[in-house]
Design a protein around this motif. Structure first.
Motif, mmCIF file in Angstrom:
data_model
loop_
_atom_site.group_PDB
_atom_site.id
_atom_site.type_symbol
_atom_site.label_atom_id
_atom_site.label_comp_id
_atom_site.label_asym_id
_atom_site.label_seq_id
_atom_site.Cartn_x
_atom_site.Cartn_y
_atom_site.Cartn_z
ATOM 1 N N GLN A 199 113.486 -6.924 67.131
ATOM 2 C CA GLN A 199 112.654 -7.858 67.168
ATOM 3 C C GLN A 199 113.598 -9.170 67.443
ATOM 4 O O GLN A 199 114.646 -9.067 67.484
ATOM 5 C CB GLN A 199 112.110 -8.183 65.654
ATOM 6 N N TYR A 200 112.691 -10.159 68.057
ATOM 7 C CA TYR A 200 113.203 -11.556 67.955
ATOM 8 C C TYR A 200 113.385 -12.490 67.021
ATOM 9 O O TYR A 200 112.438 -12.733 66.513
ATOM 10 C CB TYR A 200 112.533 -12.273 69.391
ATOM 11 N N ARG A 201 114.515 -12.735 66.616
ATOM 12 C CA ARG A 201 114.612 -13.837 65.409
ATOM 13 C C ARG A 201 115.232 -15.216 66.232
ATOM 14 O O ARG A 201 116.026 -15.223 66.644
ATOM 15 C CB ARG A 201 115.582 -13.382 64.799
ATOM 16 N N GLU B 289 108.260 -6.308 59.302
ATOM 17 C CA GLU B 289 107.041 -6.224 58.563
ATOM 18 C C GLU B 289 105.808 -6.914 59.441
ATOM 19 O O GLU B 289 104.604 -6.676 59.376
ATOM 20 C CB GLU B 289 106.908 -7.119 57.374
ATOM 21 N N LEU B 290 106.347 -7.723 60.417
ATOM 22 C CA LEU B 290 105.369 -8.408 61.171
ATOM 23 C C LEU B 290 104.760 -7.124 62.419
ATOM 24 O O LEU B 290 103.528 -7.102 62.643
ATOM 25 C CB LEU B 290 105.927 -9.424 62.180
ATOM 26 N N GLU B 291 105.616 -6.273 62.740
ATOM 27 C CA GLU B 291 105.114 -5.212 63.667
ATOM 28 C C GLU B 291 104.254 -4.414 63.000
ATOM 29 O O GLU B 291 103.336 -3.987 63.376
ATOM 30 C CB GLU B 291 106.471 -4.479 64.122
ATOM 31 N N ARG B 292 104.351 -4.006 61.436
ATOM 32 C CA ARG B 292 103.739 -3.274 60.655
ATOM 33 C C ARG B 292 102.227 -3.943 60.585
ATOM 34 O O ARG B 292 101.153 -3.310 60.630
ATOM 35 C CB ARG B 292 104.378 -3.087 59.330
ATOM 36 N N ARG B 293 102.306 -5.226 60.353
ATOM 37 C CA ARG B 293 101.107 -5.795 60.199
ATOM 38 C C ARG B 293 100.020 -5.969 61.457
ATOM 39 O O ARG B 293 98.955 -5.839 61.389
ATOM 40 C CB ARG B 293 101.191 -7.475 59.423
ATOM 41 N N VAL B 294 100.815 -5.902 62.608
ATOM 42 C CA VAL B 294 100.015 -6.042 63.802
ATOM 43 C C VAL B 294 99.786 -4.553 63.979
ATOM 44 O O VAL B 294 98.367 -4.160 64.503
ATOM 45 C CB VAL B 294 100.848 -6.427 64.852
ATOM 46 N N ALA B 295 100.280 -3.512 63.916
ATOM 47 C CA ALA B 295 99.921 -2.186 63.789
ATOM 48 C C ALA B 295 98.630 -1.843 62.976
ATOM 49 O O ALA B 295 97.806 -1.066 63.417
ATOM 50 C CB ALA B 295 101.124 -1.164 63.441
ATOM 51 N N GLY C 128 109.391 -16.398 67.735
ATOM 52 C CA GLY C 128 109.313 -15.006 68.477
ATOM 53 C C GLY C 128 107.812 -14.993 68.432
ATOM 54 O O GLY C 128 107.168 -15.386 67.670
ATOM 55 N N MET C 129 107.299 -14.106 69.334
ATOM 56 C CA MET C 129 105.893 -13.708 69.213
ATOM 57 C C MET C 129 105.782 -12.020 69.556
ATOM 58 O O MET C 129 106.394 -11.899 70.586
ATOM 59 C CB MET C 129 105.107 -14.573 70.318
ATOM 60 N N TYR C 130 105.000 -11.428 68.773
ATOM 61 C CA TYR C 130 104.859 -10.209 68.860
ATOM 62 C C TYR C 130 103.461 -9.698 69.229
ATOM 63 O O TYR C 130 102.283 -10.226 68.437
ATOM 64 C CB TYR C 130 105.159 -9.435 67.776
ATOM 65 N N LEU C 131 102.866 -9.325 70.501
ATOM 66 C CA LEU C 131 101.505 -9.264 70.881
ATOM 67 C C LEU C 131 101.629 -7.922 71.836
ATOM 68 O O LEU C 131 102.883 -7.650 72.796
ATOM 69 C CB LEU C 131 101.394 -10.524 71.950
ATOM 70 N N ASP C 132 100.764 -6.976 71.773
ATOM 71 C CA ASP C 132 100.564 -5.775 72.461
ATOM 72 C C ASP C 132 101.866 -4.983 72.528
ATOM 73 O O ASP C 132 102.491 -4.488 73.540
ATOM 74 C CB ASP C 132 100.191 -6.265 73.956
ATOM 75 N N ASN C 133 102.466 -4.866 71.333
ATOM 76 C CA ASN C 133 103.865 -3.935 71.126
ATOM 77 C C ASN C 133 105.052 -4.643 72.044
ATOM 78 O O ASN C 133 106.065 -3.791 72.246
ATOM 79 C CB ASN C 133 103.403 -2.761 71.664
ATOM 80 N N LYS C 134 105.026 -5.793 72.252
ATOM 81 C CA LYS C 134 106.131 -6.401 72.871
ATOM 82 C C LYS C 134 106.481 -7.633 72.279
ATOM 83 O O LYS C 134 105.529 -8.462 71.573
ATOM 84 C CB LYS C 134 105.720 -6.882 74.254
ATOM 85 N N TRP C 135 107.764 -7.846 72.303
ATOM 86 C CA TRP C 135 108.350 -9.061 71.589
ATOM 87 C C TRP C 135 108.601 -10.212 72.826
ATOM 88 O O TRP C 135 109.133 -10.077 73.999
ATOM 89 C CB TRP C 135 109.716 -9.119 70.830
ATOM 90 N N TYR C 136 108.068 -11.310 72.478
ATOM 91 C CA TYR C 136 108.521 -12.537 73.320
ATOM 92 C C TYR C 136 109.102 -13.731 72.818
ATOM 93 O O TYR C 136 109.088 -13.767 71.599
ATOM 94 C CB TYR C 136 107.080 -13.178 73.822
ATOM 95 N N LYS C 137 110.092 -14.340 73.454
ATOM 96 C CA LYS C 137 110.730 -15.709 73.158
ATOM 97 C C LYS C 137 109.877 -16.755 73.565
ATOM 98 O O LYS C 137 109.915 -16.992 75.010
ATOM 99 C CB LYS C 137 112.164 -15.458 73.699
ATOM 100 N N LEU C 138 109.610 -17.537 72.708
ATOM 101 C CA LEU C 138 108.922 -18.842 73.145
ATOM 102 C C LEU C 138 109.921 -20.082 72.893
ATOM 103 O O LEU C 138 110.484 -19.981 71.788
ATOM 104 C CB LEU C 138 107.570 -19.085 72.137
#
Length: 414
Positions: free
Chosen positions: A288-290, A360-366, A298-308
């Motif tokens: 994950q991106y910290r 936990e963020l990935e889990r909540r999105v899933a 960090g942004m988690y969308l559609d199973n991908k992490w992005y750096k903003l």
């Protein structure tokens, strides 16, 4: 000039302290509390969240809850679970979590300092939450949960703490979450007097956590003053239970966000709108991106992490509130793109304390949320700057760990 004074603590016996000590009442719901106390009749949750010992349909704000809390506390004193110190003392409370140490002074602080803004606040409180603790404190005739305060380090206070913590502690136990809790009793009159004097040199104390408990304690003190018009100011109801940590000891964790939908946008439309205020880079590394610093998300969308990365000019770096990362995200993304006007009341957003980790963020999105944001933690310096400016922080800006345990110290009001 801050007033910090000793008190005759009501506290558990050495043998029972590890069973009595409990997480704060407001970090779990009633059902979770019922589970937590199974097999442990000594848990302080039987006092702090007394509805767990009443029928499930009981309203948690019913007077029977507060009466039950008082009866349980009285019983714990009568059966020897609790003792009370004979002389006013201060205490040292140390917590160790994952090798990191924070050590505070336990004493009583002044309701007048709170009202005169020597004790600084950075959050609004909610009336119904205040009233709950007003009722609890008033019925129990005691502060049952400490207020978590901080201050800018004072060298001589640090030296006194260092000398006392070299002695044998009164309590030393590890809680179920593997956090060490160690307590020393400062019952030497001269040392206590010196600490009182040293705190008088502290210009401000800052509430780190416990705004509702503090506001409630102050209102109970004012109620007692009205009922006792000849009060002197020295009565115990003029003071409330606090643990006061030097700022250098404290660790603020990230407080992350998850959102249910993209406000009618497709993922592509959403990313295009985000890129107007942030540079958007797909995070190619494993995990994950910290965020590594201020202005990064960090942004988690559609199973991908992005750096903003916030683009220059999107916020006022000189404004103590607008320059907070939680404000930058709210004003440049959550409000204008996702239409979350008030994160305190919107049912489309939820918050995840950093203690749960970024997985936990990935889990909540899933499990059904659409997008998650990992945050850079708010610093203690930022918290103090906002309090000094008389401003309030946006909701869910700080997550402190470890949590102070309730039940180790109880301050009787009369």
């Amino acid at each position: 000039m801050a007033v910090v004074r000793p008190f005759k603590s009501i506290r558990p016996t050495k043998e029972l302290v590890s069973k009595v000590a409990a997480l704060p009442y407001d970090v779990m719901n009633t059902e979770e509390a019922r589970e937590m106390v199974k097999g442990n009749p000594y848990s302080f949750l039987h006092v702090d969240k007394a509805q767990i010992d009443l029928p499930a349909e009981t309203n948690q704000y019913d007077e029977i809850v507060y009466n039950t809390a008082r009866k349980t506390l009285d019983k714990m004193r009568e059966d020897g679970t609790y003792i009370q110190d004979n002389a006013p003392s201060m205490y040292i409370y140390r917590q160790i979590m994952d090798g990191r140490v924070q050590t505070g002074i336990v004493g009583c602080t002044s309701i007048d300092d709170y009202m005169n803004d020597i004790i600084k606040k950075h959050e609004h409180t909610r009336a119904e939450k205040e009233q709950d603790r007003i009722n609890h404190v008033d019925h129990c005739n005691a502060n049952t949960g400490p207020i978590f305060l901080t201050y800018k380090n004072v060298g001589e206070i640090d030296e006194i703490v260092a000398s006392w913590t070299a002695k044998e502690p009164e309590y030393n136990f590890v809680s179920e979450d593997r956090i060490s809790h160690i307590v020393w009793v400062i019952n030497d009159t001269e040392t206590v007097k010196r600490l009182e004097e040293l705190f008088k040199s502290v210009k401000y104390l800052y509430i780190a956590d416990g705004h509702h408990r503090a506001a409630s304690a102050v209102k109970v003190g004012k109620m007692r003053r009205e009922a006792n018009p000849s009060y002197t100011g020295e009565e115990e109801f003029n003071f409330f239970l606090s643990v006061i940590f030097p700022a250098d000891d404290l660790y603020v964790m990230d407080y992350n966000r998850v959102v249910k939908d993209l406000n009618g946008n497709s993922s592509e439309e959403f990313l295009n709108k985000v890129s107007e205020k942030f540079t958007v880079e797909e995070y190619k590394r494993e995990g994950q991106y910290r965020p590594e610093g201020k202005g990064y998300f960090g942004m988690y969308l559609d199973n991908k992490w992005y750096k903003l990365t916030a683009i220059d000019g999107t916020y006022d770096s000189k404004d103590p509130v607008k320059s907070l990362d939680v404000s930058i995200l709210q004003e440049n993304l959550l409000r204008p793109i996702l239409a979350i006007e008030d994160p305190r009341t919107s049912d489309r957003i939820d918050f995840v304390g950093g203690i749960r980790g970024l997985k936990e963020l990935e889990r909540r999105v899933a499990e059904g949320m659409k997008v998650a944001f990992s945050m850079n933690p708010t610093s203690i310096e930022e918290l103090m700057n906002i309090a000094d400016a008389g401003e309030v922080m946006p909701p869910k800006s700080t997550w402190f760990e470890p949590k102070l345990r309730s039940g180790i110290f109880v301050h009787e009001l009369s």
